[in-house]
Design an enzyme around this catalytic site. Structure first.
Site, PDB file in Angstrom:
ATOM      1  N   HIS A 118      14.354  16.514 -65.631  1.00  0.00           N
ATOM      2  CA  HIS A 118      13.059  16.957 -65.117  1.00  0.00           C
ATOM      3  C   HIS A 118      12.862  18.438 -65.433  1.00  0.00           C
ATOM      4  CE1 HIS A 118      12.642  13.506 -61.958  1.00  0.00           C
ATOM      5  NE2 HIS A 118      12.793  13.068 -63.190  1.00  0.00           N
ATOM      6  N   GLU A 149      12.004  20.940 -63.561  1.00  0.00           N
ATOM      7  CA  GLU A 149      12.638  21.841 -62.592  1.00  0.00           C
ATOM      8  C   GLU A 149      14.130  21.975 -62.875  1.00  0.00           C
ATOM      9  OE1 GLU A 149      10.090  18.961 -60.040  1.00  0.00           O
ATOM     10  OE2 GLU A 149      10.961  18.983 -62.045  1.00  0.00           O
ATOM     11  N   CYS A 197      10.783  15.736 -57.202  1.00  0.00           N
ATOM     12  CA  CYS A 197      11.464  14.570 -56.643  1.00  0.00           C
ATOM     13  C   CYS A 197      12.588  15.060 -55.720  1.00  0.00           C
ATOM     14  CB  CYS A 197      12.044  13.704 -57.761  1.00  0.00           C
ATOM     15  SG  CYS A 197      13.462  14.448 -58.613  1.00  0.00           S
ATOM     16  N   CYS A 220      15.500  16.960 -57.673  1.00  0.00           N
ATOM     17  CA  CYS A 220      15.135  18.329 -58.044  1.00  0.00           C
ATOM     18  C   CYS A 220      15.007  19.215 -56.808  1.00  0.00           C
ATOM     19  CB  CYS A 220      13.854  18.340 -58.864  1.00  0.00           C
ATOM     20  SG  CYS A 220      14.098  17.702 -60.541  1.00  0.00           S
TER      21      CYS A 220
END
Length: 146
Positions: free
Chosen positions: A72, A74, A100, A103
Site C-alpha cells: 500500500h 502508506e 486499512c 497500514c
C-alpha cells in the site's frame, strides 16, 4: 480562524500532490498516493505497487484480484523513511484513500500524529484504530465547504 484556513489550504495542496503521486501506480483497480510531511517538508512519498524488483503488475490476470504482496502507498512511504534516516515522529500523512488496519498499525508505530485522506474506503477499521490511538484523522474533500 486564520490559522485553520491556512492549514486547510496546506492540506489541500499536499492532498493534490498525493493524488498526482498516485498516478505512478501500475495498479488498475485503485491507484493510491501518500506523502509524509513534517515541518512543512515532504520527508517521504509512496504509491501502491509491487515490491522493488517485481514485475509492475498488481492484479492477478485470471481473477482480477490484487496480488497479496502488493504494498500500500502508506507502507511504501513509511518503509522509505526507515531507509532514509528521516524521522516520522509527529508527522502528517496525506493519503488519497483512508488507511486499512495493517497500514494504520504502521502509522501508529511510525509516530505519525495526523492522517489526512480524501476518499473513504468501505472498511473503516483502520480509521477506528487510528482514532483509538489518538491519531488525528481528517477527511478532506477539495470542494467541501468549511
Amino acid at each position: 480562524m486564520e490559522n485553520s484556513k491556512k492549514q486547510r489550504e496546506l492540506d489541500l495542496r499536499y492532498m493534490r500532490m498525493a493524488a498526482i503521486w498516485a498516478e505512478n501506480s501500475y495498479c488498475q483497480r485503485r491507484k493510491v498516493g501518500a506523502l509524509i510531511v513534517k515541518d512543512k517538508m515532504i520527508i517521504s512519498d509512496g504509491y501502491n505497487g509491487t515490491p522493488a524488483g517485481f514485475e509492475n503488475v498488481c492484479e492477478d490476470e485470471e481473477s482480477g484480484l490484487t496480488k497479496p504482496y502488493v504494498l500500500h502507498a502508506e507502507a511504501n512511504a513509511i518503509t522509505k523513511i526507515a531507509r532514509s534516516g528521516n524521522c516520522s515522529d509527529g508527522a502528517t500523512l496525506y493519503v488519497t484513500t483512508s488507511p486499512c488496519i495493517e497500514c494504520s498499525k504502521l502509522i501508529i508505530q511510525a509516530g505519525i500524529k495526523r492522517v489526512v485522506y480524501s476518499v473513504k474506503y468501505r472498511v473503516t477499521d483502520g480509521l477506528d484504530l487510528l482514532k483509538r490511538a489518538g491519531v488525528e484523522t481528517v477527511f478532506l474533500q477539495e470542494n467541501a465547504e468549511e
